[in-house]
Design a protein around this motif. Structure first.
Motif, PDB file in Angstrom:
ATOM      1  N   MET A 124       0.836  -1.200   0.000  1.00  0.00           N
ATOM      2  CA  MET A 124       0.000   0.000   0.000  1.00  0.00           C
ATOM      3  C   MET A 124       0.873   1.254   0.000  1.00  0.00           C
ATOM      4  N   PHE A 125       1.932   1.238   0.803  1.00  0.00           N
ATOM      5  CA  PHE A 125       2.854   2.373   0.867  1.00  0.00           C
ATOM      6  C   PHE A 125       3.511   2.596  -0.493  1.00  0.00           C
ATOM      7  N   ILE A 126       4.014   1.531  -1.088  1.00  0.00           N
ATOM      8  CA  ILE A 126       4.685   1.648  -2.389  1.00  0.00           C
ATOM      9  C   ILE A 126       3.709   2.160  -3.443  1.00  0.00           C
ATOM     10  N   GLU A 127       2.486   1.630  -3.451  1.00  0.00           N
ATOM     11  CA  GLU A 127       1.492   2.071  -4.432  1.00  0.00           C
ATOM     12  C   GLU A 127       1.154   3.548  -4.238  1.00  0.00           C
ATOM     13  N   ALA A 128       1.046   3.996  -2.989  1.00  0.00           N
ATOM     14  CA  ALA A 128       0.748   5.407  -2.724  1.00  0.00           C
ATOM     15  C   ALA A 128       1.839   6.308  -3.298  1.00  0.00           C
ATOM     16  N   ILE A 129       3.087   5.935  -3.075  1.00  0.00           N
ATOM     17  CA  ILE A 129       4.199   6.753  -3.575  1.00  0.00           C
ATOM     18  C   ILE A 129       4.278   6.688  -5.100  1.00  0.00           C
ATOM     19  N   GLN A 130       4.055   5.539  -5.672  1.00  0.00           N
ATOM     20  CA  GLN A 130       4.173   5.403  -7.126  1.00  0.00           C
ATOM     21  C   GLN A 130       3.006   6.038  -7.890  1.00  0.00           C
ATOM     22  N   THR A 131       1.819   6.088  -7.288  1.00  0.00           N
ATOM     23  CA  THR A 131       0.641   6.610  -7.996  1.00  0.00           C
ATOM     24  C   THR A 131       0.248   8.018  -7.566  1.00  0.00           C
ATOM     25  N   GLY A 132       0.782   8.465  -6.425  1.00  0.00           N
ATOM     26  CA  GLY A 132       0.392   9.776  -5.926  1.00  0.00           C
ATOM     27  C   GLY A 132      -1.024   9.800  -5.378  1.00  0.00           C
ATOM     28  N   ARG A 133      -1.479   8.643  -4.865  1.00  0.00           N
ATOM     29  CA  ARG A 133      -2.822   8.536  -4.303  1.00  0.00           C
ATOM     30  C   ARG A 133      -2.718   8.034  -2.859  1.00  0.00           C
ATOM     31  N   HIS A 134      -3.447   8.694  -1.963  1.00  0.00           N
ATOM     32  CA  HIS A 134      -3.472   8.295  -0.554  1.00  0.00           C
ATOM     33  C   HIS A 134      -3.967   6.863  -0.454  1.00  0.00           C
ATOM     34  N   TRP A 135      -3.288   6.036   0.303  1.00  0.00           N
ATOM     35  CA  TRP A 135      -3.560   4.596   0.448  1.00  0.00           C
ATOM     36  C   TRP A 135      -3.364   3.846  -0.866  1.00  0.00           C
ATOM     37  N   GLY A 136      -2.810   4.507  -1.864  1.00  0.00           N
ATOM     38  CA  GLY A 136      -2.589   3.877  -3.160  1.00  0.00           C
ATOM     39  C   GLY A 136      -3.806   3.906  -4.059  1.00  0.00           C
ATOM     40  N   LYS A 137      -4.966   4.284  -3.510  1.00  0.00           N
ATOM     41  CA  LYS A 137      -6.202   4.265  -4.294  1.00  0.00           C
ATOM     42  C   LYS A 137      -7.116   5.447  -3.992  1.00  0.00           C
ATOM     43  N   GLY A 138      -6.799   6.239  -2.978  1.00  0.00           N
ATOM     44  CA  GLY A 138      -7.694   7.295  -2.511  1.00  0.00           C
ATOM     45  C   GLY A 138      -7.479   8.625  -3.194  1.00  0.00           C
ATOM     46  N   ARG A 139      -7.675   9.679  -2.417  1.00  0.00           N
ATOM     47  CA  ARG A 139      -7.553  11.042  -2.933  1.00  0.00           C
ATOM     48  C   ARG A 139      -6.110  11.292  -3.387  1.00  0.00           C
ATOM     49  N   PRO A 140      -5.922  12.320  -4.228  1.00  0.00           N
ATOM     50  CA  PRO A 140      -4.558  12.648  -4.658  1.00  0.00           C
ATOM     51  C   PRO A 140      -3.689  13.092  -3.470  1.00  0.00           C
ATOM     52  N   ILE A 141      -2.421  12.742  -3.507  1.00  0.00           N
ATOM     53  CA  ILE A 141      -1.451  13.287  -2.554  1.00  0.00           C
ATOM     54  C   ILE A 141      -1.149  14.693  -3.039  1.00  0.00           C
ATOM     55  N   LEU A 142      -1.320  15.665  -2.169  1.00  0.00           N
ATOM     56  CA  LEU A 142      -1.269  17.074  -2.546  1.00  0.00           C
ATOM     57  C   LEU A 142       0.117  17.683  -2.385  1.00  0.00           C
ATOM     58  N   PRO A 143       0.332  18.843  -3.053  1.00  0.00           N
ATOM     59  CA  PRO A 143       1.575  19.582  -2.846  1.00  0.00           C
ATOM     60  C   PRO A 143       1.709  19.943  -1.380  1.00  0.00           C
ATOM     61  N   PRO A 144       2.909  20.098  -0.911  1.00  0.00           N
ATOM     62  CA  PRO A 144       4.175  20.100  -1.636  1.00  0.00           C
ATOM     63  C   PRO A 144       4.848  18.725  -1.691  1.00  0.00           C
ATOM     64  N   MET A 145       4.146  17.661  -1.298  1.00  0.00           N
ATOM     65  CA  MET A 145       4.756  16.329  -1.315  1.00  0.00           C
ATOM     66  C   MET A 145       5.262  16.006  -2.718  1.00  0.00           C
ATOM     67  N   PRO A 146       6.572  15.781  -2.845  1.00  0.00           N
ATOM     68  CA  PRO A 146       7.146  15.528  -4.173  1.00  0.00           C
ATOM     69  C   PRO A 146       7.020  14.063  -4.585  1.00  0.00           C
ATOM     70  N   TRP A 147       5.791  13.534  -4.553  1.00  0.00           N
ATOM     71  CA  TRP A 147       5.598  12.119  -4.866  1.00  0.00           C
ATOM     72  C   TRP A 147       6.045  11.805  -6.286  1.00  0.00           C
ATOM     73  N   GLN A 148       5.970  12.798  -7.193  1.00  0.00           N
ATOM     74  CA  GLN A 148       6.397  12.545  -8.571  1.00  0.00           C
ATOM     75  C   GLN A 148       7.883  12.169  -8.608  1.00  0.00           C
ATOM     76  N   ASN A 149       8.678  12.801  -7.760  1.00  0.00           N
ATOM     77  CA  ASN A 149      10.107  12.458  -7.675  1.00  0.00           C
ATOM     78  C   ASN A 149      10.295  11.094  -7.021  1.00  0.00           C
ATOM     79  N   TRP A 150       9.593  10.888  -5.886  1.00  0.00           N
ATOM     80  CA  TRP A 150       9.735   9.624  -5.159  1.00  0.00           C
ATOM     81  C   TRP A 150       9.181   8.443  -5.962  1.00  0.00           C
ATOM     82  N   SER A 151       8.258   8.699  -6.878  1.00  0.00           N
ATOM     83  CA  SER A 151       7.704   7.598  -7.676  1.00  0.00           C
ATOM     84  C   SER A 151       8.764   6.983  -8.586  1.00  0.00           C
TER      85      SER A 151
END
Length: 184
Positions: A124-151
């Motif tokens: 679930m953690f890996i999916e959240a970081i790779q997709t930019g979605r909370h819990w991997g399936k939920g709402r978008p992870i919002l700025p300023p979290m640089p999930w695009q880099n971590w993905s």
């Protein structure tokens, strides 16, 4: 007889010391995976946003007694009034950010099962970081979290980060839900 008492006393003290040492909590050496995760969290500057700050002897610094607990649950924020000009973001203590998307709050990354990521699986953690979605399936992870880099991180590195986050002290802290601006 005196010699027997001394030997018996020595044996008693030695036995007591051995029992105390056996009962003392042992700090397990961190695994290489956890150590790698700690390193990645440090160089990734996760404490900059996910740890509340305090005033230290040399100025603002992360409050490591609340390490990675996210935005403090008791701190409610009004919508900010951005000054005129090119401003597009504002921050409150580095754990809350406001911008065109609304207000986002840094998540609790500790292993608390009710308010942090303690109930999350590694997948679930890996999916959240790779997709930019909370819990991997939920709402978008919002700025300023640089999930695009971590993905772009290697899965092994994300596993290491998750292992480290699961090894730190849990902090019960229910971060507020984001206040997302809706398109008009």
């Amino acid at each position: 007889m005196h010699r027997h008492i001394v030997i018996l006393a020595f044996a008693f003290v030695l036995s007591a010391a051995m029992v105390a040492a056996a009962d003392a909590p042992k700090k397990a050496a961190a695994s290489p995976l956890v150590e790698r995760g700690k390193y990645l969290v440090q160089i990734g500057s996760c404490n900059d946003c996910h740890t509340p700050w305090k005033m230290g002897p040399k100025g603002p610094e992360p409050d490591l007694s609340r390490m990675l607990m996210g935005h403090p649950q008791g701190v409610k924020l009004p919508a900010p009034a951005l000054p005129p000009g090119p401003w597009d973001t504002a921050t409150a203590g580095m754990t809350a950010w406001a911008g065109p998307w609304g207000i986002s709050y840094a998540a609790n990354l500790t292993p608390d099962k009710n308010t942090g990521i303690g109930s999350w699986s590694e997948a679930m953690f890996i999916e959240a970081i790779q997709t930019g979605r909370h819990w991997g399936k939920g709402r978008p992870i919002l700025p300023p979290m640089p999930w695009q880099n971590w993905s772009q991180a290697k899965v092994e590195d994300l596993k290491a980060i998750f292992a480290y986050l699961q090894s730190i002290p849990a902090v019960a802290n229910r971060v507020p839900d984001p206040a997302i601006k809706r398109a008009k």
